[in-house]
Design a protein around this motif. Structure first.
Motif, PDB file in Angstrom:
ATOM      1  N   GLY A 524      29.802  25.895  32.377  1.00  0.00           N
ATOM      2  CA  GLY A 524      31.152  26.324  32.037  1.00  0.00           C
ATOM      3  C   GLY A 524      31.426  27.701  32.591  1.00  0.00           C
ATOM      4  N   GLY A 525      30.877  27.973  33.769  1.00  0.00           N
ATOM      5  CA  GLY A 525      30.879  29.308  34.336  1.00  0.00           C
ATOM      6  C   GLY A 525      29.464  29.849  34.313  1.00  0.00           C
ATOM      7  N   GLY A 526      29.312  31.121  33.963  1.00  0.00           N
ATOM      8  CA  GLY A 526      28.020  31.794  34.087  1.00  0.00           C
ATOM      9  C   GLY A 526      27.195  31.847  32.822  1.00  0.00           C
ATOM     10  N   ALA A 527      27.262  30.812  31.988  1.00  0.00           N
ATOM     11  CA  ALA A 527      26.532  30.839  30.712  1.00  0.00           C
ATOM     12  C   ALA A 527      25.082  30.396  30.846  1.00  0.00           C
ATOM     13  N   ARG A 528      24.638  30.146  32.062  1.00  0.00           N
ATOM     14  CA  ARG A 528      23.211  29.976  32.347  1.00  0.00           C
ATOM     15  C   ARG A 528      22.894  30.863  33.544  1.00  0.00           C
ATOM     16  N   CYS A 529      22.095  31.861  33.344  1.00  0.00           N
ATOM     17  CA  CYS A 529      21.839  32.847  34.397  1.00  0.00           C
ATOM     18  C   CYS A 529      20.505  33.533  34.127  1.00  0.00           C
ATOM     19  N   ASP A 530      19.429  32.787  34.210  1.00  0.00           N
ATOM     20  CA  ASP A 530      18.117  33.369  33.928  1.00  0.00           C
ATOM     21  C   ASP A 530      17.120  32.922  34.980  1.00  0.00           C
ATOM     22  N   TYR A 531      16.042  33.701  35.112  1.00  0.00           N
ATOM     23  CA  TYR A 531      15.101  33.462  36.187  1.00  0.00           C
ATOM     24  C   TYR A 531      14.129  32.320  35.933  1.00  0.00           C
ATOM     25  N   GLU A 532      14.048  31.790  34.730  1.00  0.00           N
ATOM     26  CA  GLU A 532      13.262  30.572  34.553  1.00  0.00           C
ATOM     27  C   GLU A 532      14.029  29.382  35.118  1.00  0.00           C
ATOM     28  N   ALA A 533      15.304  29.266  34.776  1.00  0.00           N
ATOM     29  CA  ALA A 533      16.109  28.180  35.337  1.00  0.00           C
ATOM     30  C   ALA A 533      16.196  28.289  36.853  1.00  0.00           C
ATOM     31  N   LEU A 534      16.267  29.510  37.363  1.00  0.00           N
ATOM     32  CA  LEU A 534      16.435  29.695  38.798  1.00  0.00           C
ATOM     33  C   LEU A 534      15.174  29.395  39.599  1.00  0.00           C
ATOM     34  N   LYS A 535      14.088  29.034  38.936  1.00  0.00           N
ATOM     35  CA  LYS A 535      12.949  28.484  39.660  1.00  0.00           C
ATOM     36  C   LYS A 535      13.287  27.106  40.222  1.00  0.00           C
ATOM     37  N   TYR A 536      14.308  26.480  39.645  1.00  0.00           N
ATOM     38  CA  TYR A 536      14.666  25.107  40.004  1.00  0.00           C
ATOM     39  C   TYR A 536      16.046  25.003  40.657  1.00  0.00           C
ATOM     40  N   PHE A 537      16.778  26.108  40.713  1.00  0.00           N
ATOM     41  CA  PHE A 537      18.123  26.124  41.281  1.00  0.00           C
ATOM     42  C   PHE A 537      18.203  27.195  42.360  1.00  0.00           C
ATOM     43  N   THR A 538      18.915  26.882  43.416  1.00  0.00           N
ATOM     44  CA  THR A 538      19.053  27.833  44.518  1.00  0.00           C
ATOM     45  C   THR A 538      20.112  28.893  44.253  1.00  0.00           C
ATOM     46  N   GLU A 539      21.017  28.611  43.319  1.00  0.00           N
ATOM     47  CA  GLU A 539      22.098  29.542  43.017  1.00  0.00           C
ATOM     48  C   GLU A 539      22.709  29.196  41.668  1.00  0.00           C
ATOM     49  N   PHE A 540      23.506  30.085  41.119  1.00  0.00           N
ATOM     50  CA  PHE A 540      24.232  29.783  39.887  1.00  0.00           C
ATOM     51  C   PHE A 540      25.701  30.136  40.054  1.00  0.00           C
ATOM     52  N   TRP A 541      26.524  29.449  39.275  1.00  0.00           N
ATOM     53  CA  TRP A 541      27.973  29.643  39.302  1.00  0.00           C
ATOM     54  C   TRP A 541      28.300  30.780  38.348  1.00  0.00           C
ATOM     55  N   CYS A 542      28.815  31.889  38.895  1.00  0.00           N
ATOM     56  CA  CYS A 542      29.005  33.091  38.098  1.00  0.00           C
ATOM     57  C   CYS A 542      30.103  32.949  37.056  1.00  0.00           C
ATOM     58  N   SER A 543      31.183  32.246  37.408  1.00  0.00           N
ATOM     59  CA  SER A 543      32.312  32.154  36.489  1.00  0.00           C
ATOM     60  C   SER A 543      33.305  31.122  36.985  1.00  0.00           C
ATOM     61  N   ASP A 544      33.979  30.455  36.050  1.00  0.00           N
ATOM     62  CA  ASP A 544      35.124  29.626  36.422  1.00  0.00           C
ATOM     63  C   ASP A 544      36.315  30.481  36.823  1.00  0.00           C
ATOM     64  N   ASN A 545      36.275  31.746  36.486  1.00  0.00           N
ATOM     65  CA  ASN A 545      37.334  32.677  36.860  1.00  0.00           C
ATOM     66  C   ASN A 545      37.126  33.088  38.314  1.00  0.00           C
ATOM     67  N   THR A 546      37.997  32.621  39.181  1.00  0.00           N
ATOM     68  CA  THR A 546      37.897  32.961  40.603  1.00  0.00           C
ATOM     69  C   THR A 546      39.023  33.887  41.056  1.00  0.00           C
ATOM     70  N   ASP A 547      39.755  34.452  40.090  1.00  0.00           N
ATOM     71  CA  ASP A 547      40.692  35.528  40.411  1.00  0.00           C
ATOM     72  C   ASP A 547      39.882  36.627  41.096  1.00  0.00           C
ATOM     73  N   PRO A 548      40.217  36.993  42.325  1.00  0.00           N
ATOM     74  CA  PRO A 548      39.352  37.924  43.064  1.00  0.00           C
ATOM     75  C   PRO A 548      39.230  39.297  42.411  1.00  0.00           C
ATOM     76  N   VAL A 549      40.277  39.739  41.736  1.00  0.00           N
ATOM     77  CA  VAL A 549      40.186  41.034  41.053  1.00  0.00           C
ATOM     78  C   VAL A 549      39.140  40.967  39.948  1.00  0.00           C
ATOM     79  N   GLU A 550      39.207  39.916  39.126  1.00  0.00           N
ATOM     80  CA  GLU A 550      38.226  39.766  38.059  1.00  0.00           C
ATOM     81  C   GLU A 550      36.836  39.523  38.633  1.00  0.00           C
ATOM     82  N   ARG A 551      36.777  38.798  39.727  1.00  0.00           N
ATOM     83  CA  ARG A 551      35.476  38.504  40.333  1.00  0.00           C
ATOM     84  C   ARG A 551      34.767  39.763  40.829  1.00  0.00           C
ATOM     85  N   ILE A 552      35.500  40.759  41.238  1.00  0.00           N
ATOM     86  CA  ILE A 552      34.851  42.015  41.646  1.00  0.00           C
ATOM     87  C   ILE A 552      34.020  42.562  40.498  1.00  0.00           C
TER      88      ILE A 552
END
Length: 732
Positions: A524-552
């Motif tokens: 649902g955006g960036g609610a999973r962002c840890d290095y144990e999960a990232l042993k199995y994933f190449t990247e994570f989705w930071c946020s469903d909010n893609t407004d570029p100002v908020e994304r900065i």
């Protein structure tokens, strides 16, 4: 004979020395820049004596007392910085471990047994064994120090051989101590579309607790990482800062406790909330890895330490390249068919990206996935929407000249699904209360091995039938509600923990069979962002909010701990008041993707995006694999700027953003960092709209790295929501 006598003499000489060393044994866990020094006290227990800059002389390692406090009457107190303090002992503050023994005794005292060090990939692993002197309870402390990256990771293993199970009510990964005049915590709060928001406060006497109780979408409100400024707030380029993160995809807890004499203890680990764990004899309870670095040059250097460590040793395919993509979600939502998708694949090729990603809405027949109220759990293609199945989509992608990826959410179920009808006992749901639905769905009980097989089968079936599927977007949109496991039965206190372990079991199986398939971690955006999960994933989705100002702001926060190649960012139609260039430039700072219809672009915008994609691919040595320097913070200015520098310092990229400049605001030059001062760099503004010429002063000139770092470039403007991307190439 003389040689034998000499050997015996040496052995006899060493015996009393070893006995003395056992009492005063010092264990050094060190990197090229930092020392964590542990010492066995004269009471046989293990204490931390130092955490700070690496000591130059070995003889100084013994010049610490394992106790640090004075009693109220002025006498020396034997309390100290115990490395893994347990409840019930003479310690007055928060423990790392709490055990209720089989006979009901809630006290534990851990004594040093032995330790060893060995070389592992990238560093040195130190293993320390502790045990209780009255009960057969053992704790093994594990540390891996990565010298070049200046990173240490640590975790604990708890076991026993008592006659009956013992109960664990606290089980931290480690404890760290620091003595300074003041401590300032930077934490990262979150919500849907508002991830990684940074805020700071001074830690005062008592406890500050950061925790989460959401179970699966666990980092929705706060993220599992923090920064602590020593003797002042965290600064970007100066000062001592401890940066720590926990590798755990479930409930976590950080305790920061300042004691009565002003010392700080940090206790990271699984949140024991509703999670008393019954540990059987012979079973090993392994805590999550806690990963930390200590920087003496501000958070920027700490980030680079963690980025290098992640790419080298933790992130899946950390040294590999990343696929650009076009996603269909913002363009079509649930409303698509086979022909529509085939056309979008051609658009992906026209855009120049590597892959087309099919999002939600492709599955379910008895309960077709027309919205988020039905179908989740029934992972078969909707026949009337996609009559050719996934195979036809793969063929269309191949014909278009792009790869094909697909969205799944295999840990979840809609009540309106065939899976729910057949296997209600697979669902976390209370048997005697009204059911609360978050986003019209429930969570499958991943503590159940049958559920693990089902979830693994979602991926395995797709790849077995369609081996050309090149990518998965793995979503997780709901926290655990209605907390009750039909599988755990009378051991409900183990659900939160065993659920996450079940997720890992599935991910390990997938990685073992399909090691080269990239996957995006989404929640649902960036609610999973840890290095144990990232042993199995190449990247994570930071946020469903893609407004570029908020994304900065969002990307600024996440970049504190994660390299850009781990952070997925898409260009969308959010905030149409900003230009296509601004939106694309912001996304280009991370793993670039698009989620937009090409038909809504003007010809110039489409031409610009094509060129931006080509530029991004050429810039991977800097943006994906280089060193990040955060130059101007959006939290401290109306602008933002970062630069990425390749490891050989031959290529650098400056991203400069004008967010909301004030009227007649003074614009300061942006001073780059990380360049070779003696190299000459050609300055070239790129990512320009067709027909537009650069107005950047010094554009096209060749300037020394020294000049660019000390004088800088006039990269900011007085216009709102504008951006510049400047390429700096070292000249022969």
């Amino acid at each position: 004979m003389k040689a034998l006598i000499s050997i015996i003499a040496v052995i006899l000489f060493m015996l009393p020395v070893e006995a003395e060393c056992a009492e005063k044994k010092v264990i050094r866990i060190g990197t090229d820049n930092t020392d964590l020094i542990l010492q066995v006290g004269d009471n046989g227990r293990l204490y931390q004596s130092y955490l700070g800059p690496r000591l130059r002389h070995d003889e100084d390692l013994t010049r610490f007392d394992w106790y640090r406090h004075a009693a109220s009457d002025g006498s020396v107190s034997r309390r100290g910085w115990e490395v893994y303090s347990a409840s019930g002992n003479e310690e007055f503050f928060e423990p790392a471990l709490a055990v209720t023994h089989a006979d009901g005794n809630p006290t534990t005292y851990l004594y040093y047994v032995d330790s060893e060090s060995k070389a592992v990939e990238g560093g040195t692993m130190t293993v320390i064994n502790l045990k209780d002197d009255k009960y057969p309870v053992n704790v093994t402390l594990n540390y891996v120090a990565y010298p070049k990256e200046n990173v240490i990771k640590t975790w604990s293993e708890i076991s026993h051989s008592e006659s009956k199970p013992v109960t664990l009510s606290a089980y931290a990964s480690t404890m760290l101590y620091k003595s300074a005049g003041s401590y300032f915590l930077t934490e990262f709060s979150s919500d849907w579309a508002k991830e990684a928001q940074m805020s700071s406060q001074q830690l005062q006497f008592g406890k500050k607790v950061i925790d989460t109780k959401l179970g699966s979408r666990a980092a929705m409100h706060t993220h599992p990482f923090f920064e602590i400024g020593i003797d002042g707030p965290v600064k970007e380029h100066s000062g001592e800062v401890i940066m720590g993160t926990l590798g755990w995809t479930g409930n976590f807890r950080f305790i920061f406790e300042v004691d009565n004499v002003g010392n700080l203890r940090v206790i990271p680990g699984i949140n024991p909330y509703a999670s008393t764990y019954e540990l059987k004899a012979g079973e090993i309870f392994t805590t999550p890895e806690f990963i930390f670095t200590v920087s003496y040059d501000g958070a920027a250097q700490g980030s680079r330490n963690l980025h290098d460590w992640a790419r080298n040793y933790s992130l899946k395919d950390g040294m590999g390249s990343r696929l650009t993509l076009l996603n269909n979600w913002e363009n079509t939502g649930f409303n698509f068919n086979q022909d529509v998708l085939a056309q979008l694949m051609k658009e992906a090729k026209d855009l120049g990206v590597d892959m087309f990603l099919l999002d939600d809405g492709w599955f379910g027949n008895k309960y077709p996935r027309k919205d988020d109220r039905a179908g989740l759990g029934d992972w078969e293609v909707t026949h009337d929407k996609l009559p050719g199945g996934i195979a036809a989509l793969v063929d269309s992608a191949r014909n278009a000249g792009v790869k094909f990826g697909i969205w799944i959410e295999p840990e979840m179920v809609n009540p309106k699904s065939e899976l729910f009808e057949k296997h209600r006992d697979w669902v976390i749901m209370q048997p005697n209360r009204d059911t609360y639905y978050y986003r019209n769905q429930l969570v499958l009980d991943m503590s159940n091995p049958k559920v693990q097989d089902h979830v693994y089968g979602v991926v395995d079936d797709i790849l077995t039938e369609n081996p050309e599927v090149a990518y998965f977007k793995w979503d997780c949109n709901s926290p655990i509600t209605n907390i009750y496991s039909p599988y755990c039965k009378d051991k409900q206190g183990q659900l939160y923990i065993d659920h996450v372990r079940g997720v890992y079991n599935v991910l390990k199986r997938i990685k073992a069979k399909y090691p080269d398939v990239p996957m995006m971690l989404c929640s649902g955006g960036g609610a999973r962002c840890d290095y144990e999960a990232l042993k199995y994933f190449t990247e994570f989705w930071c946020s469903d909010n893609t407004d570029p100002v908020e994304r900065i702001y969002i990307q600024w926060g996440f970049s504190q701990f994660f390299p850009s190649k781990a952070m997925a960012a898409h260009v969308t139609s959010w905030n149409r008041n900003t230009s296509m260039k601004f939106r694309t430039d912001v996304a280009s700072m991370c793993k670039l993707g698009f989620d937009i219809g090409l038909k809504e672009m003007t010809p110039d915008e489409l031409a610009y995006c094509r060129q931006a994609v080509a530029n991004w691919k050429a810039l991977q040595p800097a943006v994906m694999d280089g060193d990040l320097y955060r130059l101007v913070s959006p939290y401290e200015s109306n602008h933002a700027a970062v630069d990425y520098v390749s490891k050989d310092k031959n290529l650098a990229i400056l991203y400069a953003f004008d967010i909301n400049p004030r009227f007649q605001e003074k614009l300061l030059p942006v001073k780059l960092q990380g360049l070779d001062p003696d190299k000459r760099y050609k300055v070239e503004e790129i990512n320009l709209m067709p027909g537009r010429r650069s107005t950047l002063a010094r554009n096209g000139e060749v300037l020394s790295g020294d000049y660019l770092m000390k004088v800088g470039l006039d990269a900011f403007t007085s216009s709102r929501n504008t951006s510049r991307v400047v390429k700096l190439t070292a000249m022969e």
